[in-house]
Design a protein around this motif. Structure first.
Motif: not given
Ligand code: URA
Length: 243
Positions: A72-79, A85-87, A105-106, A108-113
């Motif tokens: 949670l709390g992390v953006l699904s983006a490169t930067e 971000t997840v990177l 994933l938003d 505020d959404t967790s899980g498989l990425l």
């Protein structure tokens, strides 16, 4: 495969910098098919050549495929200028390779990425034409029931009039004003699961993606952890998605 400079190859794999590759070549730490290569600009075909760097075999993979338990709390983006971000959760070598998240994933959404540097696969997986089951576990405020299951099966109309494809709602438990549900969708509209449940009067409190197509979130991965896909998983993913 096309040939490329050995220093560029080692750099693109995140094994060293260009300067370090040159220095390693000079001291005889690069072997090509068992023969010392002192010229870091030498061109090789990484698919048909055995390369060793500082005593370790270099296993060249055309692309990399990663499973992450997105926290949670992390953006699904490169930067992002301000937010994590997840990177940022991966070693820098993956960023250098051009790894990006497949879809999003938003925050505020967790899980498989899934993440990859395979642009063609990333494009295929996020294309609206691509129909693959994505399963989410949600805790929603409100008491969902059979009428909601049927509405999902028929295709929900969101509050702004957007029509969703038929989806599956499974009610696992209903207690103390909350519904514990599994939602299976084949689309990736903006905030889709949250908006679908909100349209039935059940705002989402927590949302986690459990699976995408043939791949399930590895239960051994804690939020924020990741691993590369196994060869079997890569084969499943490619078989599932090549059109
Ligand atoms: N649906 C949502 O509402 N959010 C996500 O992150 C994924 C699907």
């Amino acid at each position: 495969m096309a040939t490329q400079r050995i220093d560029k190859l080692l750099t693109s794999m995140g094994l060293c910098s260009r300067k370090e590759a040159t220095a390693a070549a000079k001291r005889g730490a690069i072997l090509i098919d068992g023969v010392v290569c002192r010229d870091a600009s030498k061109k090789v075909d990484p698919e048909s050549t055995q390369i060793s760097f500082c005593g370790q075999p270099v296993c060249y993979q055309t692309h990399v495929y990663i499973m992450m338990h997105k926290p949670l709390g992390v953006l699904s983006a490169t930067e992002d200028r301000e937010q994590k971000t997840v990177l940022d959760l991966l070693p820098a070598s993956y960023r250098k390779r051009g790894v990006f998240p497949i879809g999003r994933l938003d925050k505020d959404t967790s899980g498989l990425l899934l993440l990859t540097d395979d642009g063609a696969l990333g494009h295929a997986l996020t294309s609206p034409k691509h129909a693959v089951d994505k399963v989410y576990h949600a805790e929603a405020e409100g008491l969902l029931g059979d009428a909601d299951v049927q509405a999902f099966a028929q295709g929900i109309t969101l509050r702004d009039g957007t029509r969703c494809r038929p989806a599956k709602l499974e009610i696992r438990a209903v207690r103390e004003g909350y519904s514990d549900v599994l939602v299976t969708v084949q689309e990736g509209k903006y905030h889709q699961v949250r908006r679908m449940l909100a349209s039935r009067g059940a705002p989402v409190k927590t949302l986690e993606r459990l699976s995408e197509g043939p791949l399930r979130l590895d239960a051994a991965l804690q939020p924020g952890q990741w691993r590369e896909l196994t060869q079997e998983e890569i084969a499943l993913l490619l078989a599932h998605h090549v059109t």
